[in-house]
Design a protein around this motif. Structure first.
Motif, PDB file in Angstrom:
ATOM      1  N   ARG A 135       1.979   2.666  -7.241  1.00 38.49           N
ATOM      2  CA  ARG A 135       3.237   3.519  -7.512  1.00 38.49           C
ATOM      3  C   ARG A 135       4.480   2.693  -8.179  1.00 38.49           C
ATOM      4  NH1 ARG A 135       3.961   7.165  -1.974  1.00 38.49           N
ATOM      5  NH2 ARG A 135       2.275   8.470  -2.246  1.00 38.49           N
ATOM      6  N   GLY A 136       4.284   2.443  -9.513  1.00 39.16           N
ATOM      7  CA  GLY A 136       5.186   1.605 -10.362  1.00 39.16           C
ATOM      8  C   GLY A 136       4.841   0.226  -9.873  1.00 39.16           C
ATOM      9  N   ASP A 137       5.742  -0.448  -9.259  1.00 40.21           N
ATOM     10  CA  ASP A 137       5.219  -1.918  -8.839  1.00 40.21           C
ATOM     11  C   ASP A 137       4.994  -1.951  -7.153  1.00 40.21           C
ATOM     12  OD1 ASP A 137       4.705  -4.254  -9.790  1.00 40.21           O
ATOM     13  OD2 ASP A 137       6.497  -5.257  -9.656  1.00 40.21           O
ATOM     14  N   ASP A 138       4.698  -0.811  -6.582  1.00 42.39           N
ATOM     15  CA  ASP A 138       4.180  -0.692  -5.019  1.00 42.39           C
ATOM     16  C   ASP A 138       2.874  -0.218  -4.993  1.00 42.39           C
ATOM     17  OD1 ASP A 138       7.251  -1.241  -5.034  1.00 42.39           O
ATOM     18  OD2 ASP A 138       7.896   0.836  -4.374  1.00 42.39           O
ATOM     19  N   ILE A 139       2.313  -0.652  -3.805  1.00 42.53           N
ATOM     20  CA  ILE A 139       1.092  -0.136  -3.476  1.00 42.53           C
ATOM     21  C   ILE A 139       1.284   0.648  -2.337  1.00 42.53           C
ATOM     22  CG2 ILE A 139      -1.186  -0.870  -2.882  1.00 42.53           C
ATOM     23  CD1 ILE A 139      -0.692  -3.494  -4.402  1.00 42.53           C
ATOM     24  N   PHE A 140       0.998   1.831  -2.265  1.00 40.55           N
ATOM     25  CA  PHE A 140       0.607   2.917  -1.272  1.00 40.55           C
ATOM     26  C   PHE A 140      -0.687   3.080  -0.622  1.00 40.55           C
ATOM     27  CE2 PHE A 140       0.237   7.200   0.342  1.00 40.55           C
ATOM     28  CZ  PHE A 140       1.141   7.244   1.526  1.00 40.55           C
ATOM     29  N   ILE A 141      -0.697   2.760   0.722  1.00 43.61           N
ATOM     30  CA  ILE A 141      -2.118   2.789   1.164  1.00 43.61           C
ATOM     31  C   ILE A 141      -2.059   3.993   2.337  1.00 43.61           C
ATOM     32  CG2 ILE A 141      -3.861   1.663   2.657  1.00 43.61           C
ATOM     33  CD1 ILE A 141      -1.413  -0.554   1.144  1.00 43.61           C
ATOM     34  N   PRO A 142      -2.817   5.179   2.219  1.00 42.82           N
ATOM     35  CA  PRO A 142      -2.463   6.054   3.420  1.00 42.82           C
ATOM     36  C   PRO A 142      -3.407   5.853   4.174  1.00 42.82           C
ATOM     37  CG  PRO A 142      -3.935   6.898   1.406  1.00 42.82           C
ATOM     38  CD  PRO A 142      -3.336   5.450   1.183  1.00 42.82           C
TER      39      PRO A 142
END
Length: 435
Positions: free
Chosen positions: A283-290
């Motif tokens: 997400r842009g420069d973020d990493i989302f881990i569900p």
């Protein structure tokens, strides 16, 4: 000696920002010796190895000023070279492996260097040949005192040359680059390491007035200059922390967002964890881990067991193989972890086996993990952290386990991860530091 008491089985949730890169910091801090002007560095992690190097620079006469929570300014206009002869310097340097990278700047600017055998992790032999052979090719002369285990180096006549490195050592490449930046004439380095941290060092040196071409490749051309100027530099986020947080989220079924991860500088790290079945979104420069109850390890196209092995950049970093190994414990499927570079880095798996993991240690370099697929939880035990990366792997295992664990010798973890207990507790973990 400090310990962590870890209560496992809790799901974490929230955002976490990675610290500045430890391995980059050690190179960049040594580079401040190359100039008499002020160098300002941002995103310096508050960890033991970095703090010890800053203390060592201050002892050498470098003016160090903390100008912000993660920012320092350094001025090396009054370096006390006589301090290099002191027992205090040799003793301090021997406890910190990154201290070997002081040699390149010292030889470049002052024409002399001295160091005792540097320490660091007990993860197997870590030769200094690449550093020393590179210096010798530039014209440095060595004398080794076998009785005191001290290297004395004369670098008053450094001259540019062509060299083909025997191994693409990251610290060796950094050291040679710094020495060559002020050597007389042109230096060509083939088979140079080209990790993002090396790229950062080269870009910083170029801002200081160095002439380095080929940045990002394994073929560097360096035209020596007479002096370098001050600059300002910001460290990359630590890719090893980022990989550790991805593995932690998977093992503990947590929903975590890693902020400001500089995704374009992570190489194969996100893709490798995806091959373990871990879902992650950029997400842009973020990493989302569900949160994931199950994740399944891929096989190769022909159906054979997946192998994850370390390699020089842009291959997968060896510092994350311990994290891959522990993350695979609760996956569905089987993976062979092949640690090529260090022969003692997998020996911590006996603690994971005691916790209930299904791991076959094939030899000092290879371990096969048969995933439990959450059918059996790991159980909490008492264990000791042997090195930085194994220590965090054991912490991840403990956070996912049933019951309480004690991890001793957490000073090893503190060497590489700042405030790790506080930062994970803010996400919902239960880690208590015992002194």
């Amino acid at each position: 000696m400090s310990s962590f008491r870890v209560t496992g089985g809790l799901k974490l949730k929230g955002e976490i920002t990675p610290q500045g890169a430890k391995n980059e910091a050690l190179q960049i801090l040594c580079a401040v010796l190359l100039t008499s002007e002020t160098v300002t560095i941002h995103k310096i992690p508050n960890i033991r190895d970095v703090n010890k190097l800053i203390e060592l620079l201050a002892d050498m006469g470098v003016q160090t000023d903390k100008i912000g929570p993660e920012s320092f300014s350094f001025n090396a206009s009054k370096v006390d070279l006589s301090y290099l002869d002191s027992e205090k310097f040799l003793k301090k340097a021997s406890t910190l492996r990154g201290s070997v990278m002081l040699l390149g700047p010292l030889l470049a600017r002052f024409g002399q260097g001295k160091i005792s055998k540097p320490g660091g992790d007990k993860i197997g032999r870590r030769r200094l040949d690449t550093h020393f052979v590179g210096f010798q090719k530039l014209g440095a002369k060595f004398h080794y005192d076998h009785q005191q285990e001290i290297y004395n180096i004369d670098g008053h006549q450094l001259k540019g040359t062509y060299m083909l490195l025997e191994e693409a050592s990251v610290t060796g490449t950094a050291n040679i680059i710094m020495a060559a930046s002020m050597a007389q004439g042109k230096t060509t380095i083939y088979n140079a390491a080209c990790e993002p941290y090396i790229q950062q060092l080269c870009e910083m040196l170029n801002r200081m007035g160095a002439k380095i071409n080929g940045v990002g490749s394994n073929l560097l051309h360096i035209e020596g200059v007479k002096e370098l100027k001050g600059t300002e530099h910001t460290l990359l986020p630590d890719m090893i922390e980022i990989g550790s947080f991805i593995g932690l989220a998977a093992m503990t079924q947590s929903e975590i967002t890693i902020k400001n991860a500089k995704v374009d500088r992570l190489g194969l790290i996100p893709e490798t964890f995806k091959r373990l079945g871990i879902k992650l979104e950029i997400r842009g420069d973020d990493i989302f881990i569900p949160s994931q109850k199950h994740y399944e390890i891929e096989t190769f196209i022909d159906g054979s067991i997946l192998t994850v092995a370390d390699a020089i950049w842009p291959g997968f970093t060896p510092d994350l193989l311990s994290i891959v190994l522990v993350t695979a414990i609760q996956a569905k499927g089987t993976v062979l972890v092949h640690q090529k570079m260090f022969e003692s880095r997998l020996f911590f798996v006996d603690k994971l086996i005691d916790m209930g993991a299904q791991i076959i240690l094939c030899d000092p370099h290879r371990a096969t993990v048969i995933g439990l697929d959450r059918k059996y939880p790991l159980k909490g035990i008492r264990m000791t952290s042997p090195d930085i990366r194994a220590g965090v792997s054991l912490l991840i295992a403990a956070l996912s386990a049933k019951g309480s664990s004690i991890i001793d010798n957490v000073e090893q973890i503190d060497r590489g991860y700042q405030y790790i207990d506080q930062r994970l507790n803010a996400l919902g973990a239960d880690i208590v530091r015992l002194d």
